[in-house]
Design a protein around this motif. Structure first.
Motif, PDB file in Angstrom:
ATOM      1  N   HIS A  73      40.147  43.601  40.660  1.00  0.00           N
ATOM      2  CA  HIS A  73      40.409  43.299  39.541  1.00  0.00           C
ATOM      3  C   HIS A  73      39.300  42.208  39.258  1.00  0.00           C
ATOM      4  O   HIS A  73      38.135  41.951  39.811  1.00  0.00           O
ATOM      5  N   ASP A  84      36.640  37.111  43.882  1.00  0.00           N
ATOM      6  CA  ASP A  84      37.449  37.097  44.690  1.00  0.00           C
ATOM      7  C   ASP A  84      37.720  38.366  43.425  1.00  0.00           C
ATOM      8  O   ASP A  84      37.893  38.024  41.749  1.00  0.00           O
ATOM      9  N   GLY A  85      37.626  39.772  43.558  1.00  0.00           N
ATOM     10  CA  GLY A  85      38.283  40.717  43.000  1.00  0.00           C
ATOM     11  C   GLY A  85      36.389  41.785  42.209  1.00  0.00           C
ATOM     12  O   GLY A  85      36.527  42.589  43.002  1.00  0.00           O
ATOM     13  N   GLU A 112      45.486  40.341  37.547  1.00  0.00           N
ATOM     14  CA  GLU A 112      45.499  40.256  39.167  1.00  0.00           C
ATOM     15  C   GLU A 112      46.646  39.543  39.646  1.00  0.00           C
ATOM     16  O   GLU A 112      47.467  39.027  40.407  1.00  0.00           O
ATOM     17  N   GLU A 113      45.733  38.185  39.368  1.00  0.00           N
ATOM     18  CA  GLU A 113      46.056  36.618  39.234  1.00  0.00           C
ATOM     19  C   GLU A 113      47.867  36.091  38.828  1.00  0.00           C
ATOM     20  O   GLU A 113      48.227  35.403  39.823  1.00  0.00           O
ATOM     21  N   HIS A 167      37.109  43.424  49.080  1.00  0.00           N
ATOM     22  CA  HIS A 167      37.764  42.142  48.978  1.00  0.00           C
ATOM     23  C   HIS A 167      37.262  41.303  50.307  1.00  0.00           C
ATOM     24  O   HIS A 167      37.140  41.202  51.279  1.00  0.00           O
ATOM     25  N   GLN A 170      38.851  35.682  51.969  1.00  0.00           N
ATOM     26  CA  GLN A 170      39.657  34.160  51.370  1.00  0.00           C
ATOM     27  C   GLN A 170      39.988  33.136  52.488  1.00  0.00           C
ATOM     28  O   GLN A 170      41.013  32.783  52.173  1.00  0.00           O
ATOM     29  N   HIS A 324      46.914  41.641  46.498  1.00  0.00           N
ATOM     30  CA  HIS A 324      45.432  42.802  46.772  1.00  0.00           C
ATOM     31  C   HIS A 324      46.291  43.671  45.638  1.00  0.00           C
ATOM     32  O   HIS A 324      47.188  44.800  45.862  1.00  0.00           O
TER      33      HIS A 324
HETATM   34 MN    MN Z   1      41.645  38.900  44.479  1.00  0.00          MN
END
Ligand code: MN
Ligand code: GLV
Ligand code: MN
Length: 376
Positions: A73, A84-85, A112-113, A167, A170, A324
């Protein structure tokens, strides 16, 4: 395109933001235009045919016929990090620039978030033919200059027969094990709600404690329960929102995750029952709207594990607590996911980063994966 260029492009995209000085890029916000221009340019440089669909997903296609889709994303949380993404999108573009291989679609999902409308996966849901059709989302699509009537054209072509997402992890697991990469075996399920406590606004100086119906104090008591159940309230707003006014309403987000769907549903039941009980005792009312009920999803591991081994890296399987796009694509096609170690275990924070050596490793694994990938 090497690992350093992948990282450089992620950092360039981080400059596309709604808030100067921070990385904040929500669904179809103005900086998404610049993101489309940059990503579209890099895709064209890699020889891809580019199109942007009606929910703002950008796609680049290489070759004809049965194909693999690679992506992630392009939106962010508020005050995000730069990987992130977007890392998963840049990895896809980089792999297209490699040796000739199977036909590919590289995709950057628009959302996506779940930050702008409380509903996540707007991009990937349109791609699997389950679009979010809330009026506010459709208005945002029109405002950006797209036509909601064209959303069905965002759908996955029948030729796509697999999905691969790179990805950052995290979290701290890979770093603690001294490993660069992890193969995701499943992604935890998520429930998300908006919960609103309503009481009575009144004067903070004159209203005796036993005559108050303080919505924010009720919400605060409830947040203690949410924390004890291992869930999250990440956002709360009090109305009318002044220091000398007892809050008449408090609107909170609720995010519950678990690898076992039965346990997630039990926790949700317990938290919502607690909200009712607290509201009743305090003379408040409470209402909620569910924004997401996403079951846990198993990922395809075999081919990706073989690719990790073939590239000469240790194989480690793990569960993802973060959601995800791969969990949405898995409803339609076999989906696989590779994690890259997150230095410091930090994400959803400006300090989020990735090591160049781990991007080198992920690119090598991606190349091996493409080498042996065959349409099912
Ligand atoms: Mn993500
Ligand atoms: C996505 O970042 C999530 O909330 O899991
Ligand atoms: Mn995220």
């Amino acid at each position: 395109m090497d690992a350093h260029e992948v990282i450089r492009r992620c950092r360039r995209l981080a400059e596309c933001t709604e808030e100067p000085g921070h990385i904040t890029r929500t669904f179809l916000s103005p900086p998404m235009r610049e993101v489309h221009a940059l990503v579209g340019g890099w895709m064209r440089d890699a020889g891809l045919q580019v199109r942007v669909d009606a929910v703002g997903n950008i796609r680049g296609a290489r070759g004809e016929g049965p194909r693999l889709m690679i992506g992630s994303h392009l939106d962010t949380v508020p005050h995000a990090g730069g990987f992130d993404g977007v890392l998963g999108v840049m990895m896809g573009v980089a792999l297209c620039g490699g040796p000739p291989g199977p036909p590919l679609d590289v995709i950057g999902f628009s959302e996506e978030e779940g930050v702008r409308f409380g509903t996540p996966f707007i991009g990937s849901r349109a791609v699997i033919g389950d679009p979010v059709t809330d009026a506010a989302v459709l208005d945002a699509i029109r405002e950006f200059g797209f036509d909601p009537a064209a959303i069905p054209r965002a759908e996955l072509s029948r030729e796509v027969c697999g999905f691969l997402e790179f990805h950052i992890e995290q979290g701290p697991v890979l770093e603690s094990l001294g490993l660069p990469l992890g193969v995701v075996e499943s992604i935890a399920g998520q429930s998300r709600f908006e919960v609103c406590f309503t009481g009575k606004a009144n004067h903070a100086g004159t209203t005796p404690m036993h005559l108050r119906h303080d919505a924010l104090a009720g919400a605060a008591e409830w947040i203690g329960l949410v924390e004890r159940e291992g869930a999250t309230v990440g956002c709360i707003a009090a109305e009318p929102g002044a220091s000398n006014v007892i809050a008449g309403a408090a609107r909170a987000s609720l995010d519950v995750r678990h690898a076992r769907d039965g346990e997630r549903r039990r926790i949700v039941e317990c938290i919502l029952h607690g909200a009712r009980e607290i509201a009743l005792r305090r003379g408040l009312t409470v209402e909620w709207e569910q924004r997401l009920d996403q079951p846990a999803v198993a990922m395809e591991c075999g081919a990706l594990e073989r690719a990790v081994e073939a590239a000469g890296y240790p194989v480690h399987r793990m569960v993802s607590g973060a959601g995800h796009d791969a969990m949405i694509l898995a409803r339609k096609v076999p989906a696989a996911m590779l994690f890259l170690r997150s230095p410091g275990g930090i994400s959803h924070h400006p300090d989020e980063t990735v090591l160049a050596e781990d991007v080198v490793a992920a690119l090598a694994v991606g190349a091996k994966y493409l080498e042996s990938w065959r349409p099912e």
